[in-house]
Design a protein around this motif. Structure first.
Motif, short mmCIF file in Angstrom:
data_model
loop_
_atom_site.label_atom_id
_atom_site.label_comp_id
_atom_site.label_asym_id
_atom_site.label_seq_id
_atom_site.Cartn_x
_atom_site.Cartn_y
_atom_site.Cartn_z
N PHE A 36 0.86 -1.18 0.00
CA PHE A 36 0.00 0.00 0.00
C PHE A 36 0.90 1.23 0.00
CE2 PHE A 36 -4.24 -1.76 1.01
CZ PHE A 36 -3.89 -3.06 1.28
N GLN A 38 0.92 5.72 0.86
CA GLN A 38 0.23 6.89 1.39
C GLN A 38 1.00 8.14 1.03
OE1 GLN A 38 -0.62 6.69 5.59
NE2 GLN A 38 -2.22 8.23 5.41
N LYS A 42 -3.09 12.36 1.95
CA LYS A 42 -4.05 11.42 1.35
C LYS A 42 -4.16 10.17 2.19
CE LYS A 42 -3.47 12.93 -3.45
NZ LYS A 42 -3.24 12.48 -4.85
N GLU A 43 -5.20 9.41 1.93
CA GLU A 43 -5.38 8.15 2.64
C GLU A 43 -4.47 7.08 2.05
OE1 GLU A 43 -9.98 8.63 4.24
OE2 GLU A 43 -9.33 6.81 3.22
N ARG A 44 -4.23 6.07 2.86
CA ARG A 44 -3.43 4.95 2.40
C ARG A 44 -4.23 4.18 1.34
NH1 ARG A 44 -0.24 1.53 6.86
NH2 ARG A 44 0.12 3.71 7.45
N GLU A 45 -3.57 3.87 0.24
CA GLU A 45 -4.27 3.21 -0.85
C GLU A 45 -3.55 1.93 -1.28
OE1 GLU A 45 -4.37 5.70 -4.32
OE2 GLU A 45 -2.20 5.59 -4.64
N ALA A 60 -3.28 -2.34 -8.62
CA ALA A 60 -4.16 -1.19 -8.81
C ALA A 60 -4.06 -0.71 -10.25
CB ALA A 60 -3.76 -0.08 -7.85
N THR A 104 -7.36 -6.17 -1.97
CA THR A 104 -7.21 -4.72 -1.99
C THR A 104 -7.58 -4.03 -0.68
OG1 THR A 104 -9.45 -4.37 -2.79
CG2 THR A 104 -7.76 -4.75 -4.46
#
Length: 122
Positions: A36, A38, A42-45, A60, A104
């Motif tokens: 992941f 970050q 922003k948020e962790r993606e 992704a 995910t």
């Protein structure tokens, strides 16, 4: 399980980096693994994930065709090969281990590494 990520750094757009995540313990080969990231503010993606053997992977959309996830169960290590880096890839990258699954969603992972910072200059 403890996870130690490394390999981040400052690179230019178009360069490549390979991140590594070493896991402690003898059960690594049974865990799904994920990466992941970050970015500031922003948020962790989700970035990438693989199942226990590495035979199934998922990326992704933003990194498909550029990033690859792989693992070496002998070395207790999961890798994230990042090619054709872009400025929007700048973030702290975290590896995660999921004893009960992968995929995910952050909730699938019980263990998280400390993160390694990737900065891509344009």
């Amino acid at each position: 399980v403890q996870l130690q990520a490394s390999g981040g750094g400052l690179v230019q757009a178009g360069d490549s980096l390979r991140l590594s995540c070493v896991a402690s313990g003898s059960t690594f080969s049974t865990y799904g693994m994920g990466w992941f990231r970050q970015a500031p503010g922003k948020e962790r993606e989700f970035v990438a994930a693989c199942n226990w053997s590495g035979s199934s992977t998922y990326l992704a959309d933003s990194v498909k065709g550029r990033f690859t996830i792989s693992r070496d169960n002998v070395k207790n290590t999961v890798y994230l090969q990042m090619n054709s880096l872009k400025s929007e890839d700048t973030a702290v990258y975290y590896c995660a281990a999921g004893p009960a699954g992968w995929g995910t969603a952050k909730k699938n992972y019980d263990y998280w590494g400390q993160g390694t910072e990737v900065t891509v200059s344009s």
